[in-house]
Design an enzyme around this catalytic site. Structure first.
Site, PDB file in Angstrom:
ATOM      1  CG  HIS A  25      -0.471   0.490   2.358  1.00 56.80           C
ATOM      2  ND1 HIS A  25       0.030  -0.684   3.693  1.00 56.80           N
ATOM      3  CD2 HIS A  25      -0.260   1.340   3.024  1.00 56.80           C
ATOM      4  CE1 HIS A  25      -0.091   0.263   4.281  1.00 56.80           C
ATOM      5  NE2 HIS A  25       0.090   1.463   4.189  1.00 56.80           N
ATOM      6  CG  ASP A  51       0.180  -3.831   2.631  1.00 52.32           C
ATOM      7  OD1 ASP A  51       0.251  -3.591   1.883  1.00 52.32           O
ATOM      8  OD2 ASP A  51      -0.528  -3.244   3.756  1.00 52.32           O
ATOM      9  CD  GLN A 104      -2.795   5.824  10.618  1.00 53.40           C
ATOM     10  OE1 GLN A 104      -2.879   5.957  11.834  1.00 53.40           O
ATOM     11  NE2 GLN A 104      -3.424   4.698  10.216  1.00 53.40           N
ATOM     12  N   GLY A 105       2.147   6.208   9.119  1.00 50.89           N
ATOM     13  CA  GLY A 105       3.306   6.933   8.497  1.00 50.89           C
ATOM     14  C   GLY A 105       4.612   6.180   9.135  1.00 50.89           C
ATOM     15  CG  ASP A 106       5.626   3.925  12.276  1.00 52.37           C
ATOM     16  OD1 ASP A 106       6.429   4.563  12.185  1.00 52.37           O
ATOM     17  OD2 ASP A 106       4.778   4.461  13.483  1.00 52.37           O
ATOM     18  CB  SER A 107       2.175   1.742   6.345  1.00 50.05           C
ATOM     19  OG  SER A 107       0.995   1.309   6.548  1.00 50.05           O
TER      20      SER A 107
END
Ligand code: ARG
Length: 199
Positions: A9, A54, A148-151
């Site tokens: 993603h 993912d 959020q942003g660690d993905s």
């Protein structure tokens, strides 16, 4: 030295020439070395709705120079080399420090424990399917998690130092009984090897 593991993603629909990776810095926007990406391989069955599969591999235009600030992470040795429930892991990233919150410029780490798969399935039963290729981690009362942003970042077994997961999703961040969900690297070992070997 030529490949980066990330979440599908993060790179969904993006062409390689739009991407750079920064290696050898703990600062979000400076330091280390920027390297261009030659090729994006995202899992062909990645599904944005279900967030299944993912996982993605980036091939770099030039090899990284390993040294004190840049090195490779080890992966599980086989599909059943999976961490036991309760295994302490680190998750690192520049993601927000709370849901909807601000993002740090220094790399942060949180220590979370592998959660029983059935428990994780139940936690999300009324919201989202947790399939067998996902692995969950969190802490008992919440408060420590990716966000959020660690993905795309690594979930690493703190004792074996193997990367056991890739940050994928969660409901909110650090909420009690809403553990972080990761793509299991053991489950995708063959896929990762295929992506790395492909020319
Ligand atoms: N999807 C998020 C990202 O793109 C990662 C969310 C992880 N959430 C969590 N609660 N562990 O950065």
């Amino acid at each position: 030295k030529d490949h980066i593991l990330t979440a599908a993603h993060c790179v969904d629909g993006l062409s390689a020439n739009r991407l750079r990776i920064r290696a050898g810095s703990n600062q979000h926007g400076s330091g280390g070395k920027l390297v261009k990406v030659a090729k994006v391989t995202q899992h062909s069955e990645y599904d944005a709705k279900t967030i299944k599969n993912d996982i993605a591999v980036l091939k770099l235009v030039s090899s990284l120079d390993f040294g004190p600030t840049i090195s490779a992470v080890e992966l599980p040795s086989s599909a059943d080399d999976t961490p036991q429930v309760g295994t302490r892991c680190s998750v690192t990233g520049w993601g927000s420090t709370s849901a909807g919150g601000s993002t740090p410029s220094n790399l942060l780490v949180a220590y979370v424990d592998i959660v029983d798969h059935k428990k994780c399935v139940e936690e999300y039963a009324d919201r989202h399917e947790v399939d067998d290729s996902m692995i969950c981690a969190g802490v008992k009362f919440g408060g420590k998690d990716a966000c959020q942003g660690d993905s795309g970042g690594p979930l690493v077994d703190a004792s074996s130092k193997k990367q056991v997961g890739v940050v994928s999703w969660g409901f909110g961040c650090g909420q009690h009984n809403q553990d972080g969900v990761y793509a299991s690297t053991a489950a995708y070992l063959d896929w990762i090897q295929g992506a790395v070997l492909a020319v």
